[in-house]
Design a protein around this motif. Structure first.
Motif, PDB file in Angstrom:
ATOM      1  N   GLY A  33     -71.788 -21.990  28.849  1.00 41.20           N
ATOM      2  CA  GLY A  33     -71.741 -20.782  28.036  1.00 41.20           C
ATOM      3  C   GLY A  33     -71.017 -19.659  28.761  1.00 41.20           C
ATOM      4  N   VAL A  34     -70.384 -18.781  27.978  1.00 42.03           N
ATOM      5  CA  VAL A  34     -69.694 -17.620  28.537  1.00 42.03           C
ATOM      6  C   VAL A  34     -70.254 -16.376  27.863  1.00 42.03           C
ATOM      7  N   ARG A  35     -70.724 -15.439  28.678  1.00 43.67           N
ATOM      8  CA  ARG A  35     -71.284 -14.209  28.128  1.00 43.67           C
ATOM      9  C   ARG A  35     -71.207 -13.111  29.181  1.00 43.67           C
ATOM     10  N   VAL A  94     -77.948 -23.413  27.242  1.00 44.21           N
ATOM     11  CA  VAL A  94     -76.782 -24.009  27.885  1.00 44.21           C
ATOM     12  C   VAL A  94     -77.193 -24.668  29.202  1.00 44.21           C
ATOM     13  N   ASP A  95     -76.291 -25.472  29.734  1.00 41.57           N
ATOM     14  CA  ASP A  95     -76.524 -26.102  31.036  1.00 41.57           C
ATOM     15  C   ASP A  95     -75.991 -25.251  32.178  1.00 41.57           C
ATOM     16  N   GLU A  96     -74.964 -24.462  31.883  1.00 46.03           N
ATOM     17  CA  GLU A  96     -74.402 -23.533  32.863  1.00 46.03           C
ATOM     18  C   GLU A  96     -74.030 -22.245  32.136  1.00 46.03           C
ATOM     19  N   MET A  97     -74.082 -21.136  32.843  1.00 44.15           N
ATOM     20  CA  MET A  97     -73.627 -19.869  32.288  1.00 44.15           C
ATOM     21  C   MET A  97     -72.629 -19.253  33.255  1.00 44.15           C
ATOM     22  N   ILE A  98     -71.473 -18.839  32.721  1.00 37.70           N
ATOM     23  CA  ILE A  98     -70.464 -18.204  33.559  1.00 37.70           C
ATOM     24  C   ILE A  98     -70.061 -16.874  32.937  1.00 37.70           C
ATOM     25  N   ALA A  99     -69.405 -16.051  33.733  1.00 36.93           N
ATOM     26  CA  ALA A  99     -68.893 -14.767  33.266  1.00 36.93           C
ATOM     27  C   ALA A  99     -67.480 -14.951  32.711  1.00 36.93           C
ATOM     28  N   PRO A 100     -67.020 -14.035  31.865  1.00 38.17           N
ATOM     29  CA  PRO A 100     -65.645 -14.136  31.354  1.00 38.17           C
ATOM     30  C   PRO A 100     -64.598 -14.262  32.457  1.00 38.17           C
ATOM     31  N   SER A 101     -64.834 -13.631  33.599  1.00 38.13           N
ATOM     32  CA  SER A 101     -63.867 -13.692  34.701  1.00 38.13           C
ATOM     33  C   SER A 101     -63.730 -15.090  35.288  1.00 38.13           C
ATOM     34  N   GLN A 102     -64.674 -15.974  34.978  1.00 31.54           N
ATOM     35  CA  GLN A 102     -64.647 -17.333  35.512  1.00 31.54           C
ATOM     36  C   GLN A 102     -64.050 -18.350  34.546  1.00 31.54           C
ATOM     37  N   VAL A 103     -63.695 -17.913  33.358  1.00 31.46           N
ATOM     38  CA  VAL A 103     -63.281 -18.851  32.314  1.00 31.46           C
ATOM     39  C   VAL A 103     -62.026 -19.619  32.699  1.00 31.46           C
ATOM     40  N   LEU A 104     -60.988 -18.935  33.133  1.00 30.32           N
ATOM     41  CA  LEU A 104     -59.718 -19.611  33.416  1.00 30.32           C
ATOM     42  C   LEU A 104     -59.880 -20.715  34.453  1.00 30.32           C
ATOM     43  N   ASP A 105     -60.713 -20.498  35.432  1.00 30.19           N
ATOM     44  CA  ASP A 105     -60.915 -21.503  36.477  1.00 30.19           C
ATOM     45  C   ASP A 105     -61.834 -22.635  36.041  1.00 30.19           C
TER      46      ASP A 105
END
Length: 334
Positions: A180-182, A191-202
């Protein structure tokens, strides 16, 4: 003190009158019958003379012959206090103007279930190559080709509000790993993982399916550009059920044509926006005929259960509004 005046399109009220009767709330319903006629206290009055305190924006109020009447009420009613929107977004000018006037605005996530089912259906159709199987049947052929499973695939869902959460729950039920991205996670997202928008590209290179379910903001417009698609996993599927402005369509077409991406599901796109907002046809758009694009007319949320859900939500919010509850559930702000 007079009872608060609640404005509703008469066709919508007539369908759900038993629900309003059962609620038995202390209000006066002003029913907009036509651009020239409203029914208030059993009498015909001009819509401009309705003392609107609250407005329910049903589809009849947003499209068709009553649209301008409701727009005028929202812009001019001197005692307007609260508006119940039909959808989750607040980026259309009409709703922005409501907020700028100082009236309260509540959004609705009643289409989340419909949209989530739409996403699962369209991804399954591509994974299973349903179009090819239909053509094989028409040709009286029976290929034994393998199809892709959702099980053990990885999904990246950008936007973990009500819609994204519904999609995540269903994808995980199939055995997918969901990222998930939030911007501001609550810790309760399914979700199984949560990341920040800044981590999406990677992180894009890990995802078999990328779903957009976030709002359109200055920061997210055209976020799906050439670099974004280049970083996606080869053979992955891109799904946009959010807003057309999030996607650079030329870059998407180039990625599909190169074979890097396998498929795109677009429920929101330039063709739909041109017709909805400018009444312009884009019959020559390559989106219509591209073999790797499933195009739909912003209809992912049109499940039949949404009608009951929005009516129940409005009556519940109206009850809370009358009780002085502040803020209301899913209240929006500038």
């Amino acid at each position: 003190m007079d009872k608060p005046c609640v404005v509703i399109a008469k066709p919508a009220y007539d369908v759900w009158k038993p629900s309003f009767d059962a609620a038995n709330l202390p209000v006066r319903y002003a029913l907009i019958e036509s651009p020239e006629v409203a029914i208030l206290d059993g009498k015909e009055v001009a819509p401009a003379d309705v003392p609107a305190n609250a407005v329910w924006l049903t589809i009849e109020a947003l499209r068709g012959p009553l649209r301008r009447t409701f727009k005028h009420l929202l812009e001019t009613a001197p005692d307007l206090q609260w508006v119940q929107s039909l959808g989750a977004g607040t980026d259309i000018p009409l709703l922005q103007d409501v907020l700028k006037r100082g009236a309260r605005l509540t959004t609705a996530h009643v289409s989340s279930i419909s949209i989530a089912e739409f996403v699962m259906r369209t991804v399954l159709e591509r994974f299973h190559r349903s179009d090819e199987r239909r053509m094989s049947r028409a040709a009286k052929e029976y290929p034994r080709d393998d199809f892709r499973e959702i099980y053990r695939t990885t999904w990246l869902i950008y936007g973990m509000g009500a819609i994204g959460s519904c999609i995540a729950e269903r994808a995980r039920a199939f055995g997918a790993h969901v990222i998930g991205v939030r911007r501001n996670p609550t810790g309760n997202e399914p979700v199984d993982e949560m990341i920040a928008p800044s981590q999406v590209l990677d992180t894009l290179g890990r995802a078999d399916v990328v779903v957009f379910s976030m709002p359109s903001t200055p920061e997210t417009q055209n976020i799906a550009n050439a670099d974004f698609f280049a970083r996606m996993k080869p053979g992955s599927v891109f799904v946009n059920i959010a807003r057309a402005a999030l996607t650079d369509e030329a870059a998407l077409l180039a990625s599909l044509d190169s074979g890097h991406l396998d498929y795109a599901v677009l429920d929101v796109h330039s063709v739909e926006e041109a017709w909805l907002y400018r009444k312009e046809r884009m019959d020559d758009s390559p989106l219509w005929t591209h073999p790797k694009i499933m195009l739909s007319p912003h209809g992912a949320g049109h499940g039949d259960g949404r009608h009951v859900r929005i009516t129940e939500l409005f009556i519940d919010n109206l009850r809370r509004f009358l009780a002085g509850e502040n803020p209301l559930p899913d209240e929006a702000w500038l």
